[in-house]
Design a protein around this motif. Structure first.
Motif, PDB file in Angstrom:
ATOM      1  N   LEU A  52       0.808  -1.224   0.000  1.00 47.49           N
ATOM      2  CA  LEU A  52       0.000   0.000   0.000  1.00 47.49           C
ATOM      3  C   LEU A  52       0.839   1.271   0.000  1.00 47.49           C
ATOM      4  CD1 LEU A  52      -2.843  -1.065   2.452  1.00 47.49           C
ATOM      5  CD2 LEU A  52      -3.152  -0.399   0.067  1.00 47.49           C
ATOM      6  N   ASN A  53       2.063   1.214   0.549  1.00 43.55           N
ATOM      7  CA  ASN A  53       2.924   2.397   0.622  1.00 43.55           C
ATOM      8  C   ASN A  53       3.454   2.847  -0.728  1.00 43.55           C
ATOM      9  OD1 ASN A  53       2.860   3.136   3.295  1.00 43.55           O
ATOM     10  ND2 ASN A  53       4.644   1.942   3.866  1.00 43.55           N
ATOM     11  N   GLU A  54       3.543   1.933  -1.687  1.00 48.01           N
ATOM     12  CA  GLU A  54       4.138   2.263  -2.980  1.00 48.01           C
ATOM     13  C   GLU A  54       3.053   2.485  -4.021  1.00 48.01           C
ATOM     14  OE1 GLU A  54       6.968  -0.763  -3.987  1.00 48.01           O
ATOM     15  OE2 GLU A  54       7.989  -0.547  -2.068  1.00 48.01           O
ATOM     16  N   GLY A  60      -2.935  10.001 -17.273  1.00 50.72           N
ATOM     17  CA  GLY A  60      -4.242  10.627 -17.083  1.00 50.72           C
ATOM     18  C   GLY A  60      -4.420  11.016 -15.639  1.00 50.72           C
ATOM     19  N   LYS A  61      -5.197  10.214 -14.882  1.00 47.03           N
ATOM     20  CA  LYS A  61      -5.374  10.516 -13.464  1.00 47.03           C
ATOM     21  C   LYS A  61      -5.410   9.230 -12.661  1.00 47.03           C
ATOM     22  CE  LYS A  61     -10.397  10.811 -13.629  1.00 47.03           C
ATOM     23  NZ  LYS A  61     -11.574  11.573 -13.294  1.00 47.03           N
ATOM     24  N   GLY A  62      -5.163   9.351 -11.380  1.00 47.32           N
ATOM     25  CA  GLY A  62      -5.190   8.206 -10.487  1.00 47.32           C
ATOM     26  C   GLY A  62      -3.813   7.593 -10.281  1.00 47.32           C
ATOM     27  N   THR A  63      -3.792   6.585  -9.426  1.00 51.15           N
ATOM     28  CA  THR A  63      -2.549   5.879  -9.123  1.00 51.15           C
ATOM     29  C   THR A  63      -2.825   4.383  -9.056  1.00 51.15           C
ATOM     30  OG1 THR A  63      -2.878   6.030  -6.729  1.00 51.15           O
ATOM     31  CG2 THR A  63      -1.595   7.810  -7.762  1.00 51.15           C
ATOM     32  N   GLY A  77      -0.082  -3.624 -17.752  1.00 53.99           N
ATOM     33  CA  GLY A  77      -1.179  -3.890 -16.833  1.00 53.99           C
ATOM     34  C   GLY A  77      -0.912  -3.230 -15.493  1.00 53.99           C
ATOM     35  N   THR A  78      -1.965  -3.118 -14.680  1.00 52.77           N
ATOM     36  CA  THR A  78      -1.827  -2.480 -13.376  1.00 52.77           C
ATOM     37  C   THR A  78      -2.445  -3.352 -12.279  1.00 52.77           C
ATOM     38  OG1 THR A  78      -3.923  -1.283 -13.517  1.00 52.77           O
ATOM     39  CG2 THR A  78      -1.966  -0.164 -14.399  1.00 52.77           C
ATOM     40  N   VAL A  79      -1.940  -3.135 -11.072  1.00 57.24           N
ATOM     41  CA  VAL A  79      -2.507  -3.756  -9.873  1.00 57.24           C
ATOM     42  C   VAL A  79      -2.661  -2.648  -8.836  1.00 57.24           C
ATOM     43  CG1 VAL A  79      -2.180  -5.436  -8.027  1.00 57.24           C
ATOM     44  CG2 VAL A  79      -1.407  -5.983 -10.343  1.00 57.24           C
ATOM     45  N   SER A  80      -3.891  -2.478  -8.338  1.00 52.53           N
ATOM     46  CA  SER A  80      -4.169  -1.518  -7.270  1.00 52.53           C
ATOM     47  C   SER A  80      -4.737  -2.271  -6.077  1.00 52.53           C
ATOM     48  CB  SER A  80      -5.175  -0.460  -7.723  1.00 52.53           C
ATOM     49  OG  SER A  80      -4.663   0.260  -8.818  1.00 52.53           O
TER      50      SER A  80
END
Length: 165
Positions: A52-54, A60-63, A77-80
């Motif tokens: 969660l810290n990284e 565009g927007k978001g993390t 690809g992404t992992v949130s």
């Protein structure tokens, strides 16, 4: 967008409340698992680490907690991580063979598989003795509870990723 809920269970002998050292939403706890590309089906050779810290900014927007390109097809690809769904594994759930949720992952372009138990866990005996900074990478944990005058053990660790809406 698919959400995957990491579910864990284990055999607990005279123990309860197995969870990451800082609690289920510990921002410094690292999750290690492999990823399968949603486009070509290639699985990562090494475990991916997210916590969660990284965070990484998205175009565009978001993390996200991870942005990674597939080495085979080049797709990104992404992992949130989505905190607030985890809870400790209690002795009651373990005895019934039930899994408890640990963390929710929003995966886009990837599917998580093969969670790896590592260091940074805590648990308490049924008499209240706390065992901290436990390393579960060997697949089990065994100690003696002086206060309760009984052996304690974690074994048969299991984890799955369940698809949730």
């Amino acid at each position: 967008m698919v959400n995957y809920l990491l579910m864990i269970t284990a055999d607990l002998e005279n123990l309860t409340n197995l969870q990451p050292q800082g609690g289920c939403d510990d921002p410094s706890f690292s999750y290690f698992f492999n990823l399968i590309c949603g486009r070509c089906g290639e699985q990562t050779q090494r475990e991916t680490c997210v916590n969660l810290n990284e965070t990484v900014p998205l175009t565009g927007k978001g993390t996200a907690n991870l942005i990674q390109k597939c080495k085979f097809c080049g797709r990104e690809g992404t992992v949130s991580m989505i905190a607030g769904r985890g809870k400790p594994l209690t002795q009651e759930f373990a005895e019934e063979g039930k899994c408890v949720p640990l963390m929710l992952f929003d995966c886009r372009g990837y599917e998580p598989v093969g969670f790896v138990f590592g260091g940074g866990w805590k648990v308490e005996s049924v008499t209240g003795t706390r065992f901290e900074d436990i390393d579960l990478s060997g697949g089990d944990f065994a100690e003696y509870d002086e206060k309760g005058k009984c052996p304690v053990m974690i074994s048969n660790l299991r984890a799955t990723f369940d698809v949730v809406k």
